[in-house]
Design an enzyme around this catalytic site. Structure first.
Site, PDB file in Angstrom:
ATOM      1  N   ARG A  10       0.830  -1.214   0.000  1.00 28.87           N
ATOM      2  CA  ARG A  10       0.000   0.000   0.000  1.00 28.87           C
ATOM      3  C   ARG A  10       0.865   1.264   0.000  1.00 28.87           C
ATOM      4  O   ARG A  10       0.579   2.237  -0.694  1.00 28.87           O
ATOM      5  CB  ARG A  10      -0.914  -0.042   1.229  1.00 28.87           C
ATOM      6  N   HIS A  24       0.732   4.200  -2.747  1.00 26.78           N
ATOM      7  CA  HIS A  24       0.441   5.580  -2.342  1.00 26.78           C
ATOM      8  C   HIS A  24       1.594   6.519  -2.685  1.00 26.78           C
ATOM      9  O   HIS A  24       1.388   7.699  -2.922  1.00 26.78           O
ATOM     10  CB  HIS A  24       0.122   5.642  -0.844  1.00 26.78           C
ATOM     11  N   ASN A  48      -3.284   8.711   4.239  1.00 20.95           N
ATOM     12  CA  ASN A  48      -2.011   8.070   4.605  1.00 20.95           C
ATOM     13  C   ASN A  48      -1.776   7.922   6.104  1.00 20.95           C
ATOM     14  O   ASN A  48      -0.787   7.312   6.509  1.00 20.95           O
ATOM     15  CB  ASN A  48      -0.834   8.841   3.999  1.00 20.95           C
ATOM     16  N   HIS A  82      -5.812  -5.489  -3.154  1.00 18.70           N
ATOM     17  CA  HIS A  82      -6.753  -5.516  -2.028  1.00 18.70           C
ATOM     18  C   HIS A  82      -6.968  -6.923  -1.476  1.00 18.70           C
ATOM     19  O   HIS A  82      -7.767  -7.115  -0.572  1.00 18.70           O
ATOM     20  CB  HIS A  82      -8.104  -4.907  -2.445  1.00 18.70           C
TER      21      HIS A  82
END
Length: 325
Positions: free
Chosen positions: A71, A75, A103, A200
């Site tokens: 992740r 990001h 975040n 995911h």
């Protein structure tokens, strides 16, 4: 005579400008092209082993580490390219990306710090934090039972990190056209969107990311009608409208620490957690890919590896930082 001189100056200026534009164009194009598989073969041959060890050691102690690293990399790349700007700390009046709303739940930064420290001891000033993050995400997927791939290297680190820019990250409430736009702005296709959403399969989500689907969904429905009713009931019990437990949430899929294609099978059963997961069925192209990845783990793994290489090649950095933060 003066006019002639002036004209030749103009021409040479024009040639110069054209030449400079060409150089600028090439330097922009070459940022991703300069990545190579053997970038550190002479300057830091052990880079991959050192990063893999840091990821492996941390994962042995905490099973949530791989999801966090994957992740974090995603990001990072979606804001100013993969330049490790997500690692920078807020300073003075500047609020950095890691303190932006999407975040604040990122964690496991210490894994990147540990890898960076070991690399600085082994080959000081050579390996960028951006490369460490890309390698760590790849290793995280592999350690969780997912595919592996040869990760191109040679990224540079960025110096700028702004919390306000985290608004550019695709939100869990996005519809399909918003998702497509977000990905295409970064040179990523519809297939990349569906494949990368498969990330995911790892991790945990807080209620805030999916509460839009179970409370006050719209004027006519309290719950999202595209949500499986028994699944909706389960989510409401975890995330009630009132008196919700602190840090309440649920795993992204039941095999939360295993990288597999369960995610796609759940979407087909209307048990995707986010709106942005379920909307992948809203178009024949993306729906066909969901069905393909749900039936073939190999097709998903191949597509995921290809899309990760593509995503992690978006780079906008300038330097090699000596520390992660």
């Amino acid at each position: 005579h003066e006019a002639k001189n002036h004209r030749s100056t103009q021409i040479s200026m024009a040639v110069m400008v054209a030449f400079l534009n060409l150089i600028i164009m090439f330097s922009v194009v070459s940022t991703s092209k300069s990545l190579s598989l053997n970038y550190y073969s002479k300057t830091c041959p052990d880079v991959e082993c050192i990063v893999a060890k840091a990821v492996k050691d941390a994962t042995a102690r905490d099973k949530t580490v791989p999801a966090a690293l994957l992740r974090m990399h995603f990001h990072d790349c979606f804001v100013r390219g993969c330049g490790a700007s997500v690692l920078l700390n807020s300073k003075g009046s500047n609020k950095a990306e890691k303190d932006g709303p999407p975040n604040v739940s990122l964690h496991a930064f210490y894994v990147i710090d540990a890898a960076k420290k070991a690399l600085e001891a082994s080959c000081p000033g050579v390996v960028s934090c951006a490369d460490i993050l890309a390698l760590a995400a790849r290793d995280a997927v592999f350690l969780s039972g997912g595919p592996t791939w040869d990760e191109p290297k040679g990224r540079k680190d960025g110096r700028t990190s702004k919390a306000s820019e985290t608004r550019q990250l695709p939100a869990p409430t996005f519809n399909l056209s918003q998702l497509r736009q977000s990905f295409s702005q970064r040179g990523l296709s519809g297939e990349d969107l569906v494949a990368l959403s498969g990330g995911h399969t790892l991790g945990f989500s807080h209620c805030s990311s999916f509460k839009n689907r179970i409370h006050n969904f719209n004027a006519t429905h309290d719950e999202d009608p595209s949500l499986n009713p028994s699944f909706a009931t389960k989510l409401i019990s975890i995330c009630p409208l009132k008196n919700q437990a602190k840090n309440a949430g649920t795993s992204m899929d039941p095999s939360t620490t295993t990288f597999d294609n369960t995610y796609y099978r759940l979407i087909l059963q209307q048990k995707g957690l986010f709106s942005s997961d379920q909307v992948l069925l809203d178009n024949p192209d993306t729906k066909n890919l969901v069905a393909k990845f749900a039936t073939s783990k190999k097709a998903f793994y191949d597509a995921f590896a290809k899309s990760m290489i593509k995503m992690s090649s978006i780079n906008g950095g300038q330097e090699v930082r000596r520390t992660a933060e």
